[in-house]
Scaffold this active site. Structure first.
Site, PDB file in Angstrom:
ATOM      1  N   ARG A   1      57.938  46.206  53.853  1.00  0.00           N
ATOM      2  CA  ARG A   1      59.372  45.898  53.733  1.00  0.00           C
ATOM      3  C   ARG A   1      60.133  46.306  54.993  1.00  0.00           C
ATOM      4  O   ARG A   1      60.956  45.549  55.513  1.00  0.00           O
ATOM      5  CB  ARG A   1      59.961  46.604  52.522  1.00  0.00           C
ATOM      6  CG  ARG A   1      61.446  46.291  52.332  1.00  0.00           C
ATOM      7  CD  ARG A   1      62.079  47.134  51.247  1.00  0.00           C
ATOM      8  NE  ARG A   1      63.447  46.677  50.976  1.00  0.00           N
ATOM      9  CZ  ARG A   1      64.279  47.285  50.159  1.00  0.00           C
ATOM     10  NH1 ARG A   1      63.907  48.374  49.530  1.00  0.00           N
ATOM     11  NH2 ARG A   1      65.495  46.815  49.973  1.00  0.00           N
TER      12      ARG A   1
ATOM     13  N   CYS B   1      64.925  52.036  51.171  1.00  0.00           N
ATOM     14  CA  CYS B   1      63.855  51.265  51.807  1.00  0.00           C
ATOM     15  C   CYS B   1      62.501  51.946  51.676  1.00  0.00           C
ATOM     16  O   CYS B   1      61.473  51.276  51.700  1.00  0.00           O
ATOM     17  CB  CYS B   1      64.171  51.054  53.285  1.00  0.00           C
ATOM     18  SG  CYS B   1      65.556  49.942  53.573  1.00  0.00           S
TER      19      CYS B   1
END
Length: 296
Positions: A235, A189
């Protein structure tokens, strides 16, 4: 037109057997990489970079064909480099060293360009060769050393923004708590691999745009780093909000993959926005794309 067709025919006669051998040599190797290191989420960009690199080779094929027909070959340097690349291939394949195996392909291509087209072919294909370096698996020690501080920074900014937006959020290291949900910011991530991939996208963008200004190219290339950080933060925030509103199953399921598209979409949007801004500033300052100031 006839001369071009003859050049293509002569090029295929010269290089056809070698290209066939290259395919026999590396297709099984790439299949192994695809089912091994490139099958991991953090390394999924590898085959994409390879495909784009091969497309860039095809895109510049006319220049290489001309260099192979008319240029000065470098049999000594090319031959030494070819032997070295084959040794690297054998080492990487026999010892299952992903980095060495993938790198040997780039060295083989460079050696063949020298053998058939000389330095002229290398000058034409320098960017595809350089771009394919981004398909190489990063050393684990480097990833471990740099990923944790990057995750900490992204986690901190994501928590700060959500807190000021009024969400019930707290953080402990890279673990973010929102309402009853607890989320771990994983390497995929907000890690080094994402920065590596986005830097490749930025350089590809610059190559396709074809700017002549060194200043503009340098500014955009350097901006990829903060753009990557911002896109990673977007994100993570997206995943946190998906989990908060739709539950843990949604955050870990299909919408988790969707957040990956959000990452690259946000990065591309920011890249194009900053590029437009830099172009506007250059225009206001009277600087052309070639980096030369226009006089009234």
């Amino acid at each position: 037109m006839m001369a071009y067709a003859n050049n293509q025919r002569e090029f295929l006669i010269k290089t056809g057997p070698v290209l066939l051998g290259l395919a026999v040599m590396f297709i099984p190797a790439f299949w192994w990489l695809l089912n091994h290191i490139w099958g991991q989420e953090s390394q999924a960009h590898g085959p994409i970079v390879l495909a784009i690199g091969l497309w860039l080779f095809y895109r510049n094929k006319d220049g290489v064909i001309s260099a192979c027909i008319e240029g000065k070959q470098q049999p000594v340097i090319g031959g030494i480099l070819l032997v070295l690349s084959c040794l690297l291939f054998i080492l990487g394949k026999s010892q299952s060293i992903d980095l060495v195996l993938a790198f040997s392909f780039i060295v083989v291509l460079a050696s063949l360009l020298l053998l058939f087209g000389g330095w002229a072919a290398i000058r034409i294909m320098w960017f595809p060769l350089f771009f394919m370096l981004f398909m190489l698996p990063l050393p684990g020690a480097l990833v471990t050393a740099l990923t944790l501080p990057m995750k900490m920074a992204v986690s901190y900014v994501a928590e700060l923004l959500l807190y000021h937006a009024g969400y019930p959020v707290s953080r402990s290291g890279v673990i973010i708590q929102i309402a009853q949900y607890q989320m771990l910011v994983a390497d995929a991530c907000a890690g080094l691999h994402t920065l590596f991939t986005l830097e490749a996208i930025g350089l590809l963008y610059l190559n396709l745009m074809g700017y002549k200004s060194v200043l503009r190219n340098a500014c955009i290339a350097l901006l990829v780093i903060p753009i990557s950080f911002a896109a990673n933060t977007i994100r993570v925030i997206t995943l946190i909000l998906i989990t908060y509103y739709f539950g843990d199953a949604a955050g870990q399921g299909f919408l988790h993959g969707f957040a990956g598209f959000v990452l690259f979409g946000a990065a591309l949007f920011l890249l194009m926005s900053f590029d437009t801004l830099i172009g506007w500033i250059m225009k206001k300052c009277g600087v052309t794309d070639a980096g030369i100031k226009k006089h009234a």
